[in-house]
Enzyme design. Structure first.
Site, PDB file in Angstrom:
ATOM      1  N   HIS A   1       0.859  -1.183   0.000  1.00 27.63           N
ATOM      2  CA  HIS A   1       0.000   0.000   0.000  1.00 27.63           C
ATOM      3  C   HIS A   1       0.896   1.233   0.000  1.00 27.63           C
ATOM      4  O   HIS A   1       2.010   1.208   0.562  1.00 27.63           O
ATOM      5  CB  HIS A   1      -0.884   0.027   1.244  1.00 27.63           C
ATOM      6  CG  HIS A   1      -1.928  -1.037   1.269  1.00 27.63           C
ATOM      7  ND1 HIS A   1      -3.015  -0.983   2.106  1.00 27.63           N
ATOM      8  CD2 HIS A   1      -2.062  -2.180   0.559  1.00 27.63           C
ATOM      9  CE1 HIS A   1      -3.779  -2.043   1.917  1.00 27.63           C
ATOM     10  NE2 HIS A   1      -3.209  -2.792   0.986  1.00 27.63           N
TER      11      HIS A   1
ATOM     12  N   GLU B   1       1.001   4.151   1.611  1.00 33.88           N
ATOM     13  CA  GLU B   1       1.516   4.703   2.868  1.00 33.88           C
ATOM     14  C   GLU B   1       2.459   3.723   3.570  1.00 33.88           C
ATOM     15  O   GLU B   1       3.424   4.119   4.225  1.00 33.88           O
ATOM     16  CB  GLU B   1       0.383   5.152   3.794  1.00 33.88           C
ATOM     17  CG  GLU B   1      -0.559   4.076   4.254  1.00 33.88           C
ATOM     18  CD  GLU B   1      -1.750   3.844   3.349  1.00 33.88           C
ATOM     19  OE1 GLU B   1      -2.859   3.695   3.878  1.00 33.88           O
ATOM     20  OE2 GLU B   1      -1.576   3.787   2.110  1.00 33.88           O
TER      21      GLU B   1
ATOM     22  N   CYS C   1      -6.254   1.576   5.774  1.00 32.20           N
ATOM     23  CA  CYS C   1      -6.863   0.313   6.183  1.00 32.20           C
ATOM     24  C   CYS C   1      -6.320  -0.077   7.562  1.00 32.20           C
ATOM     25  O   CYS C   1      -5.421   0.594   8.091  1.00 32.20           O
ATOM     26  CB  CYS C   1      -6.529  -0.764   5.152  1.00 32.20           C
ATOM     27  SG  CYS C   1      -4.780  -1.265   5.190  1.00 32.20           S
TER      28      CYS C   1
ATOM     29  N   CYS D   1      -2.395  -0.449   7.615  1.00 29.57           N
ATOM     30  CA  CYS D   1      -1.663   0.809   7.526  1.00 29.57           C
ATOM     31  C   CYS D   1      -1.890   1.695   8.748  1.00 29.57           C
ATOM     32  O   CYS D   1      -0.966   2.361   9.215  1.00 29.57           O
ATOM     33  CB  CYS D   1      -2.021   1.530   6.236  1.00 29.57           C
ATOM     34  SG  CYS D   1      -1.455   0.608   4.772  1.00 29.57           S
TER      35      CYS D   1
END
Length: 163
Positions: free
Chosen positions: A63, A65, A93, A96
């Site tokens: 992802h 981030e 999410c 993260c």
């Protein structure tokens, strides 16, 4: 400013614009268009930036981030990202949001809410849960419409290709 958050600074908006450019690159690469920038909160110095790479890397953790925070830690030679902010185009999410807590990020700036997987405001509040050992300041809804439009356009195009 969004619900339950702080006011966005001019620096936050500038960093979100950078994250949006990264999101657009992700979309061109047929990745879900999410971009992220990690920067020093006080100076605005960019430490790392990334976009989603799950398809390219065949990695469920790729992802935007997550990648950017990992790279910022390498840049600082520390797993602690105190004094840093992360701007990301989509509400993080659970994975993260957990990394935001574990890395001690000071501030999370995000664009679009994620009603299906958002773990900062939409479904749960991991990043500032008072039961955890660290809480990030939350700045939700920065350039939310632009971030949302990028996602909507991507999925509309994807559906039309399948269709």
């Amino acid at each position: 400013m969004g619900l339950g958050g702080q006011e966005a600074s001019a620096l936050d908006v500038k960093m979100m614009r950078c994250a949006l450019e990264l999101a657009r690159k992700a979309g061109r690469d047929l990745e879900v268009p999410v971009g992220a920038v990690v920067y020093e909160t006080a100076t605005g110095k960019v430490l790392a930036s990334a976009h989603n790479r799950r398809e390219k890397d065949l990695d469920p953790s790729a992802h935007a981030e997550f990648i950017a925070m990992r790279e910022a830690s390498r840049t600082l030679q520390s797993w602690r990202l105190t004094g840093c902010s992360v701007a990301v185009t989509l509400e993080p999410c659970p994975m993260c949001a957990g990394m935001i807590v574990n890395s001690r990020i000071d501030r999370l700036v995000y664009g679009a809410a994620d009603p299906k997987a958002g773990a900062v405001r939409s479904l749960m509040r991991l990043a500032d849960d008072p039961r955890l050992n660290h809480r990030a300041q939350i700045v939700p809804g920065v350039l939310a419409e632009e971030c949302s439009q990028e996602l909507r356009g991507f999925f509309k195009t994807l559906r039309s290709r399948k269709g």
